[in-house]
Every structure is written in structure tokens, then in C-alpha cells.
Design a protein around this motif. Structure first.
Motif, mmCIF file in Angstrom:
data_model
loop_
_atom_site.group_PDB
_atom_site.id
_atom_site.type_symbol
_atom_site.label_atom_id
_atom_site.label_comp_id
_atom_site.label_asym_id
_atom_site.label_seq_id
_atom_site.Cartn_x
_atom_site.Cartn_y
_atom_site.Cartn_z
ATOM 1 N N TYR A 29 0.781 -0.837 0.267
ATOM 2 C CA TYR A 29 0.210 -0.125 0.157
ATOM 3 C C TYR A 29 1.084 1.222 0.119
ATOM 4 O O TYR A 29 1.852 1.257 0.846
ATOM 5 N N THR A 30 0.392 2.594 -0.355
ATOM 6 C CA THR A 30 0.578 3.514 -0.710
ATOM 7 C C THR A 30 -0.156 4.377 0.596
ATOM 8 O O THR A 30 -1.262 4.496 0.036
ATOM 9 N N VAL A 31 0.496 4.738 1.817
ATOM 10 C CA VAL A 31 0.037 5.363 2.472
ATOM 11 C C VAL A 31 0.143 6.805 3.209
ATOM 12 O O VAL A 31 1.538 6.930 3.433
ATOM 13 N N PRO A 32 -0.200 7.886 2.700
ATOM 14 C CA PRO A 32 0.030 9.662 3.406
ATOM 15 C C PRO A 32 0.125 9.594 4.699
ATOM 16 O O PRO A 32 -0.492 8.326 5.260
ATOM 17 N N GLU A 33 1.002 9.604 4.872
ATOM 18 C CA GLU A 33 1.570 10.348 6.559
ATOM 19 C C GLU A 33 0.008 10.284 7.054
ATOM 20 O O GLU A 33 -0.497 10.062 8.165
ATOM 21 N N SER A 34 -0.641 11.440 6.293
ATOM 22 C CA SER A 34 -1.823 11.955 7.731
ATOM 23 C C SER A 34 -2.249 10.692 7.615
ATOM 24 O O SER A 34 -4.146 10.891 8.464
ATOM 25 N N GLN A 35 -3.006 9.862 6.999
ATOM 26 C CA GLN A 35 -3.522 8.430 6.697
ATOM 27 C C GLN A 35 -2.978 7.146 7.529
ATOM 28 O O GLN A 35 -3.507 6.023 8.042
ATOM 29 N N SER A 36 -1.869 7.499 7.985
ATOM 30 C CA SER A 36 -1.141 6.208 8.703
ATOM 31 C C SER A 36 -2.288 5.782 9.678
ATOM 32 O O SER A 36 -1.562 4.870 9.921
ATOM 33 N N GLN A 37 -1.952 6.292 10.900
ATOM 34 C CA GLN A 37 -2.778 5.793 11.870
ATOM 35 C C GLN A 37 -3.829 5.637 11.722
ATOM 36 O O GLN A 37 -4.370 4.150 12.189
#
Length: 95
Positions: A7-15
Motif C-alpha cells: 500500500y502507498t499510504v499518505p502520512e496523514s492516513q497512517s494511523q
């Protein structure tokens, strides 16, 4: 059999991603043929994640994907589109 879904996950969505990853692994763990799983983050590219699981065979994994589809659905837009199922050809255990 090894399954790797990247997955490529933006930092803002990591939690939120981590919480959803736990839910997917919990669903997988309840399925026949499941051996183990983990959620991992790249040390070189922090936006790249992998959901890794091991199964007794490809059929077990494919059926588990069907069982986990509702938990996996919100993350589909973040998935890297590539094959995810790998057959063991050779393994070496550590000391």
C-alpha cells in the motif's frame, strides 16, 4: 504460501491505516489455513506499507480474501496493483 499486499499510504492516513490493517489481520487469523501475519512499514520509504501473511496454500488465502473484503474495501484505493500470492520455492530457517 506467502501473501504480500503493498500500500502507498499518505502520512496523514497512517494511523487509520494501522487500525484497518489490524482488522484485516484479525479477520485473516480467524480463517482456515492462516499461519501468521504482520503489518510492516518501509524503513526507506515511510509511505510504503506491506500487509504480509502466510498460509497453508493459495486456496486458503483466496477464500480469506473473500471473507476480509469488507475490511479491505476502504484500503483498495491505497493498494499497489501487483500480484500478491507467492509460492515457496526454497526456505531456510535461522539459527
Amino acid at each position: 504460501m506467502l501473501a504480500v499486499i503493498r500500500y502507498t499510504v499518505p502520512e496523514s492516513q497512517s494511523q487509520d491505516f494501522v487500525k484497518q490493517g489490524h482488522a484485516i489481520l484479525d479477520t485473516f487469523a480467524a480463517q482456515p489455513g492462516y499461519q501468521r501475519g504482520r503489518l510492516a512499514r518501509s524503513v526507506d520509504e515511510p509511505n510504503l506499507w506491506a500487509l504480509v501473511s502466510e498460509w497453508e496454500g493459495a486456496g486458503f488465502y483466496r477464500r480469506a480474501l473473500s471473507a476480509a473484503r469488507m475490511a479491505m474495501y476502504p484500503l483498495m484505493i491505497l493498494m499497489v496493483n501487483e500480484p500478491s500470492a507467492y509460492e515457496d520455492v526454497y526456505t531456510q530457517e535461522g539459527a
